[in-house]
Design a protein around this motif. Structure first.
Motif, PDB file in Angstrom:
ATOM      1  N   UNK A   1       3.045  -6.554   3.290  1.00 49.04           N
ATOM      2  CA  UNK A   1       3.709  -5.511   4.051  1.00 49.04           C
ATOM      3  C   UNK A   1       5.053  -5.193   3.435  1.00 49.04           C
ATOM      4  N   UNK A   2       5.249  -3.924   3.124  1.00 48.67           N
ATOM      5  CA  UNK A   2       6.581  -3.492   2.728  1.00 48.67           C
ATOM      6  C   UNK A   2       7.174  -2.730   3.899  1.00 48.67           C
ATOM      7  N   UNK A   3       8.458  -2.412   3.793  1.00 49.37           N
ATOM      8  CA  UNK A   3       9.086  -1.682   4.899  1.00 49.37           C
ATOM      9  C   UNK A   3       8.375  -0.354   5.138  1.00 49.37           C
ATOM     10  N   UNK A   4       7.717   0.184   4.076  1.00 50.06           N
ATOM     11  CA  UNK A   4       7.043   1.486   4.215  1.00 50.06           C
ATOM     12  C   UNK A   4       5.592   1.362   4.682  1.00 50.06           C
ATOM     13  N   UNK A   5       5.048   0.157   4.761  1.00 55.75           N
ATOM     14  CA  UNK A   5       3.659   0.010   5.212  1.00 55.75           C
ATOM     15  C   UNK A   5       2.920  -1.048   4.412  1.00 55.75           C
ATOM     16  N   UNK A   6       1.608  -1.162   4.675  1.00 57.18           N
ATOM     17  CA  UNK A   6       0.794  -2.162   3.993  1.00 57.18           C
ATOM     18  C   UNK A   6       0.530  -1.720   2.548  1.00 57.18           C
ATOM     19  N   UNK A   7       0.576  -2.664   1.621  1.00 56.37           N
ATOM     20  CA  UNK A   7       0.385  -2.383   0.202  1.00 56.37           C
ATOM     21  C   UNK A   7      -0.679  -3.319  -0.357  1.00 56.37           C
ATOM     22  N   UNK A   8      -1.542  -2.781  -1.203  1.00 55.15           N
ATOM     23  CA  UNK A   8      -2.570  -3.597  -1.847  1.00 55.15           C
ATOM     24  C   UNK A   8      -1.928  -4.672  -2.723  1.00 55.15           C
ATOM     25  N   UNK A   9      -2.416  -5.884  -2.574  1.00 57.47           N
ATOM     26  CA  UNK A   9      -1.949  -7.010  -3.388  1.00 57.47           C
ATOM     27  C   UNK A   9      -2.914  -7.203  -4.566  1.00 57.47           C
ATOM     28  N   UNK A  10      -2.760  -8.293  -5.279  1.00 59.57           N
ATOM     29  CA  UNK A  10      -3.560  -8.528  -6.489  1.00 59.57           C
ATOM     30  C   UNK A  10      -5.032  -8.815  -6.186  1.00 59.57           C
ATOM     31  N   UNK A  11      -5.326  -9.376  -4.998  1.00 55.58           N
ATOM     32  CA  UNK A  11      -6.685  -9.815  -4.686  1.00 55.58           C
ATOM     33  C   UNK A  11      -7.748  -8.742  -4.882  1.00 55.58           C
ATOM     34  N   UNK A  12      -7.548  -7.537  -4.321  1.00 57.83           N
ATOM     35  CA  UNK A  12      -8.558  -6.485  -4.509  1.00 57.83           C
ATOM     36  C   UNK A  12      -8.815  -6.175  -5.992  1.00 57.83           C
ATOM     37  N   UNK A  13      -7.790  -6.233  -6.793  1.00 55.16           N
ATOM     38  CA  UNK A  13      -7.969  -5.944  -8.220  1.00 55.16           C
ATOM     39  C   UNK A  13      -8.659  -7.100  -8.940  1.00 55.16           C
TER      40      UNK A  13
END
Lengths: 270, 270
Positions: free
Chosen positions: A160-172
């Protein structure tokens, strides 16, 4: 559920996740989670041992600690277990030369690593660096290897960033695993080796340690599988559905680090 | 393995994959695979029914057919079963409004679809469109839905362009599945519904049909699971290890479409 006194009895060491527990990342470096600066200070004044166990792989440990100190946190580089340095040790031990799909912010951690004529791929949370072109290059390197080896620095789904949820390394990581028909080696939480190295560095046995994190899989389940206890904070990437997970049950849920520290100072090591 | 006469007996209809069988895509539109233009012409002059069954999702059917005709292939839009039109039918049937993560080349297929206030996500082979930002947007849309629905136009691992192997939509489907903890609905090969619609359109029963493709999973295994026979060509994304796959065994391996057509004209429907 048992009383807190029972659940926290005998705790001597505390492993702290960083992102989502101490602060939320984002534009301009992010912001401390309310009460966390003061809670960490109280924890460090106590008799409990404290160590940071993070999957942060966009920044070098030096940059991460510098940023946290500017936000007011009492933390030093030697107190942090992070996946990039752990990966460098593995690469050296096994004589591997990586193709790096990583964020520029963490590149300095790999300064001493030979990246010529790569015979493996290392991916970390590359953020915008996860372009189609960069992913395709990593894929092509793996497909040209007789025994493709892929290291993933953590396997988080998102943060989670202040602007919202962000994809992490796992999906990649999953994308490359599927594309190449291989299984990645995860360096970072929830890998047991990673937790064990953090415990060794803190000099505390698993049954005397507690993990505090916002990630139900990486932090809570991972720590429990190593014989630790684990508290989930309702900050960062926490979602209300986490408390009803069919398989994973934290040893306790707290609103934030401040509440966790209140409880620990009251009940731990008694 | 049985003689070709036995393996091809009773074949009345031929389903042809396009990319890697007719041509290899790439810069400037790609290039026909040697012998394929003439082989298709011979096949269409025969008594066998012919239909094209593709997972192409970067281009509209119109653009795809136009490009193939310029390369010399005898093909018309009505002969092509492709995932984008099939997806539009499903969206309309179920009253779904998609957020589209697709290549600009296929966007016209969705002209009649309402994309306001999306309640599902559609991903296709977006190529360079698979930026971190676009993936993150699709992820955020899914995470905000109470019942996240993800459609993937095919689930191919990679395809071959003249410049080398390229990541297909499948790895990105896996990335979003993992990030959101969901399972995508695949529209395209190897989905049985997709093969069945191609067979209906060709008016041939599965046991009288044969699939010719370069993809061991999407083409070969998928067609066989529907009761068809399947030949794998040693062009496109074919890799020698495909012939030793532990679970999937084509009904025959041929060097290219030209050899497949030679064999079919000699042995089919006898």
């Amino acid at each position: 559920m048992a009383a807190w006194g029972e659940r926290l009895a005998g705790v001597r060491g505390v492993l702290l996740d960083i992102s989502g527990v101490l602060y939320d990342g984002g534009e301009g470096g992010g912001a401390p989670i309310v009460g966390s600066v003061e809670a960490l200070a109280r924890l460090k004044r106590s008799q409990l041992k404290v160590r940071f166990c993070t999957n942060e792989s966009q920044k070098s440990r030096g940059d991460l600690v510098g940023m946290l100190r500017r936000l007011g946190f009492d933390i030093s580089e030697g107190e942090v277990t992070a996946p990039a340095p752990a990966t460098c040790l593995i690469l050296k031990e096994r004589g591997l030369r990586p193709h790096l799909l990583i964020h520029d912010g963490v590149r300095s951690e790999f300064d001493q690593i030979d990246t010529s004529n790569p015979n493996c791929v290392v991916i970390a949370d590359a953020g915008e660096g996860f372009s189609y072109q960069n992913m395709n290059k990593a894929f092509q390197v793996l497909m040209e290897l007789e025994n493709p080896v892929l290291f993933s620095l953590g396997k988080g789904r998102y943060y989670k960033e202040t602007s919202g949820l962000m994809l992490d390394v796992g999906p990649y990581m999953k994308a490359l695993e599927y594309a190449c028909g291989i299984e990645a080696e995860v360096v970072g939480k929830p890998s047991p080796e990673f937790f064990k190295s953090a415990l060794r560095e803190m000099r505390v046995e698993a049954h005397q340690a507690i993990m505090i994190g916002d990630d139900i899989v990486g932090d809570i389940s991972g720590a429990q599988r190593c014989g630790m206890r684990a508290l989930q904070v309702r900050t960062g990437k926490f979602r209300p559905s986490d408390e009803h997970h069919p398989e994973i049950k934290a040893d306790g849920y707290v609103d934030n680090l401040a509440e966790a520290v209140d409880l620990l100072l009251q009940h731990a090591d008694k």
